[in-house]
Design a protein around this motif. Structure first.
Motif, PDB file in Angstrom:
ATOM      1  N   ILE A   1     -13.010   0.553  10.763  1.00 30.07           N
ATOM      2  CA  ILE A   1     -12.236   1.584  11.018  1.00 30.07           C
ATOM      3  C   ILE A   1     -12.149   2.438   9.605  1.00 30.07           C
ATOM      4  N   ARG A   2     -12.179   3.675   8.901  1.00 35.82           N
ATOM      5  CA  ARG A   2     -12.527   4.199   7.953  1.00 35.82           C
ATOM      6  C   ARG A   2     -11.755   5.189   8.947  1.00 35.82           C
ATOM      7  N   THR A   3     -11.208   5.405   7.148  1.00 33.96           N
ATOM      8  CA  THR A   3      -9.488   6.539   7.707  1.00 33.96           C
ATOM      9  C   THR A   3      -9.573   7.384   6.818  1.00 33.96           C
ATOM     10  N   VAL A   4      -9.097   8.248   5.958  1.00 35.04           N
ATOM     11  CA  VAL A   4      -8.837   9.315   4.586  1.00 35.04           C
ATOM     12  C   VAL A   4      -6.979  10.006   5.399  1.00 35.04           C
ATOM     13  N   LEU A   5      -6.585   9.219   3.521  1.00 42.22           N
ATOM     14  CA  LEU A   5      -5.171   9.367   4.082  1.00 42.22           C
ATOM     15  C   LEU A   5      -4.503  10.701   3.548  1.00 42.22           C
ATOM     16  N   PRO A   6      -3.783  11.639   4.315  1.00 44.27           N
ATOM     17  CA  PRO A   6      -3.599  13.017   4.197  1.00 44.27           C
ATOM     18  C   PRO A   6      -2.331  13.185   2.908  1.00 44.27           C
ATOM     19  N   VAL A   7      -3.200  12.661   1.931  1.00 46.30           N
ATOM     20  CA  VAL A   7      -1.883  12.583   0.174  1.00 46.30           C
ATOM     21  C   VAL A   7      -2.864  12.571  -0.370  1.00 46.30           C
ATOM     22  N   ARG A   8      -2.416  13.641  -1.491  1.00 45.46           N
ATOM     23  CA  ARG A   8      -3.599  14.027  -3.245  1.00 45.46           C
ATOM     24  C   ARG A   8      -2.885  13.111  -4.569  1.00 45.46           C
ATOM     25  N   ARG A   9      -3.841  12.625  -5.269  1.00 45.04           N
ATOM     26  CA  ARG A   9      -3.522  12.230  -6.206  1.00 45.04           C
ATOM     27  C   ARG A   9      -2.841  12.410  -7.118  1.00 45.04           C
ATOM     28  N   ARG A  10      -2.009  12.454  -7.696  1.00 48.70           N
ATOM     29  CA  ARG A  10      -1.639  13.312  -9.718  1.00 48.70           C
ATOM     30  C   ARG A  10      -2.756  13.463 -10.409  1.00 48.70           C
ATOM     31  N   VAL A  11      -2.399  14.143 -11.112  1.00 53.77           N
ATOM     32  CA  VAL A  11      -3.499  14.367 -12.035  1.00 53.77           C
ATOM     33  C   VAL A  11      -4.314  13.138 -13.075  1.00 53.77           C
TER      34      VAL A  11
ATOM     35  N   PRO B   1       5.716  12.562  -2.914  1.00 54.75           N
ATOM     36  CA  PRO B   1       5.552  11.497  -2.565  1.00 54.75           C
ATOM     37  C   PRO B   1       6.621  11.383  -1.334  1.00 54.75           C
ATOM     38  N   ASP B   2       7.258  12.833  -1.467  1.00 54.39           N
ATOM     39  CA  ASP B   2       7.461  12.918   0.623  1.00 54.39           C
ATOM     40  C   ASP B   2       6.076  13.307   1.553  1.00 54.39           C
ATOM     41  N   THR B   3       4.983  13.477   0.848  1.00 57.02           N
ATOM     42  CA  THR B   3       3.791  13.665   1.439  1.00 57.02           C
ATOM     43  C   THR B   3       3.616  11.906   2.305  1.00 57.02           C
ATOM     44  N   VAL B   4       3.788  10.586   1.502  1.00 55.60           N
ATOM     45  CA  VAL B   4       3.465   9.784   2.383  1.00 55.60           C
ATOM     46  C   VAL B   4       4.156   9.452   3.076  1.00 55.60           C
ATOM     47  N   ASP B   5       4.591   9.610   4.505  1.00 57.51           N
ATOM     48  CA  ASP B   5       5.000   9.330   4.853  1.00 57.51           C
ATOM     49  C   ASP B   5       4.170   9.349   6.456  1.00 57.51           C
TER      50      ASP B   5
ATOM     51  N   VAL C   1       1.072  -1.340   0.007  1.00 56.08           N
ATOM     52  CA  VAL C   1      -0.418  -0.204  -0.180  1.00 56.08           C
ATOM     53  C   VAL C   1       1.002   1.223   0.064  1.00 56.08           C
ATOM     54  N   THR C   2       1.821   1.153   0.881  1.00 54.47           N
ATOM     55  CA  THR C   2       2.472   2.346   0.801  1.00 54.47           C
ATOM     56  C   THR C   2       3.608   2.600  -0.697  1.00 54.47           C
ATOM     57  N   ALA C   3       3.392   1.250  -0.966  1.00 52.72           N
ATOM     58  CA  ALA C   3       5.073   1.715  -1.858  1.00 52.72           C
ATOM     59  C   ALA C   3       3.745   2.357  -3.347  1.00 52.72           C
ATOM     60  N   PHE C   4       2.681   1.495  -3.634  1.00 54.71           N
ATOM     61  CA  PHE C   4       1.487   2.313  -4.450  1.00 54.71           C
ATOM     62  C   PHE C   4       1.149   3.482  -4.134  1.00 54.71           C
ATOM     63  N   LEU C   5       0.452   4.092  -2.352  1.00 52.56           N
ATOM     64  CA  LEU C   5       0.527   5.868  -2.525  1.00 52.56           C
ATOM     65  C   LEU C   5       1.896   6.342  -2.886  1.00 52.56           C
ATOM     66  N   ARG C   6       3.168   6.003  -2.741  1.00 53.30           N
ATOM     67  CA  ARG C   6       3.987   6.670  -3.055  1.00 53.30           C
ATOM     68  C   ARG C   6       3.972   7.375  -4.383  1.00 53.30           C
ATOM     69  N   ARG C   7       3.947   5.921  -5.548  1.00 56.66           N
ATOM     70  CA  ARG C   7       4.345   6.134  -6.686  1.00 56.66           C
ATOM     71  C   ARG C   7       3.073   7.318  -7.471  1.00 56.66           C
ATOM     72  N   HIS C   8       2.326   7.507  -6.663  1.00 54.67           N
ATOM     73  CA  HIS C   8       1.127   8.203  -7.285  1.00 54.67           C
ATOM     74  C   HIS C   8       0.138   9.606  -6.550  1.00 54.67           C
ATOM     75  N   ALA C   9       1.127   9.789  -5.710  1.00 56.98           N
ATOM     76  CA  ALA C   9       1.180  10.710  -4.467  1.00 56.98           C
ATOM     77  C   ALA C   9       2.048  12.279  -5.587  1.00 56.98           C
TER      78      ALA C   9
END
Length: 315
Positions: A119-129, A31-35, A20-28
């Motif tokens: 448990i539902r949460t929104v992760l503090p990253v945004r996707r590229r366009v 990438p610095d916001t993924v931590d 999941v972390t790798a997926f977020l990092r590829r498409h955020a």
């Protein structure tokens, strides 16, 4: 994307956390916001594996600006109101949800009607366009279990069930999760249309189906494929149904995305008769709930609801 951890081991949670972390990092977008998001994923998966005592279902939905992570388990629920303002630094327990509550833009915990919680949460990253298509790791074998075979081998039902699951998985691996979901939704809508015509012929119904007739149609078509749906309530703008038995059997727990089939069947029939519809999968056997609970919103009620799966009459 959906995963099942069964058994929920620390190794399985670690592997999924890395994926999941790798997926977020590829498409955020950065990438610095993924931590922070990675820390949230780590805490929620770690807590579920440590305390659930049973299977854990994980869903990641990035169809909007920020990804939504949902973790279902069968462990004891918690009340966010009981979280301390400042955690006890001398204790290593009880700090995970407190940390998540500080890092996440949104966090809620809902007790299931049976055992467990969501448990539902929104992760503090945004996707590229630009869109992305990352098929999730699959550790589930969709083929029928060996003990399902009869004296003459496997029958038609386990074969067709496996066929549906494997076709959806192949589409997902080849063209991405959005393509697989589109395929399942299209199949459901097409099959639902034919079942609606059969209902109209059997009941000699012409014109728009009323909410009561829609509910009867749903029960008829689901009963035909060995579901056990029943009506909870019917109003002019909504239908609420329960279900005690999934037509896919235990397989649906290993492939929760199959729930989209029910959504598209119900939503397609409703939209053809009321212009618009929204289907809310409030509870699902697929993610550990004791029964399914499905709400179908009709017409203006659907138009005003931002959640769920939206359907419009395309005729």
């Amino acid at each position: 994307m959906e995963w099942l951890l069964a058994p929920p081991t620390a190794a399985a949670a670690s592997a999924l956390r890395g994926e999941v972390t790798a997926f977020l990092r590829r498409h955020a977008d950065s990438p610095d916001t993924v931590d922070d998001a990675a820390l949230i994923v780590s805490e929620l998966l770690g807590n579920a594996v440590q305390h659930a005592g049973g299977p854990v279902w994980v869903t990641l939905d990035w169809s909007t600006d920020r990804p939504e992570l949902v973790v279902h388990d069968l462990g004891a629920t918690v009340d966010l109101a009981d979280l301390p303002a400042v955690p006890d630094t001398a204790s290593i327990r009880g700090r995970g949800l407190w940390l998540v509550s500080r890092l996440s833009p949104e966090l809620d915990v809902v007790a299931k009607r049976g055992d467990g919680k969501r448990i539902r949460t929104v992760l503090p990253v945004r996707r590229r366009v630009e869109p992305s298509f990352d098929p999730p790791r699959r550790q589930v074998n969709p083929l029928p279990a060996l003990d399902e075979a009869g004296p003459d081998g496997f029958g038609r039902e386990p074969f067709l069930r496996a066929l549906v699951v494997e076709l959806a998985r192949t589409a997902e691996n080849s063209h991405g999760p959005a393509s697989a979901e589109q395929m399942v939704a299209q199949v459901g809508a097409t099959v639902g249309g034919q079942m609606e015509q059969e209902y109209r012929r059997a009941r000699e119904v012409a014109g728009r189906l009323t909410p009561g007739q829609l509910a009867e149609c749903y029960l008829r078509l689901k009963s035909a494929i060995d579901g056990d749906f029943y009506v909870i309530s019917v109003d002019e703008d909504r239908i609420v149904l329960g279900n005690r038995r999934c037509p896919f059997g235990d397989t649906v727990r290993r492939a929760p995305a199959l729930c989209r089939m029910t959504s598209s069947v119900f939503g397609g029939v409703a939209a053809r008769n009321h212009g618009e519809a929204v289907v809310l999968l409030d509870e699902r056997i697929a993610v550990g709930d004791p029964e399914c609970r499905v709400t179908v919103l009709l017409g203006p009620a659907a138009r005003d609801n931002p959640g769920g799966h939206h359907y419009r009459d395309g005729s």
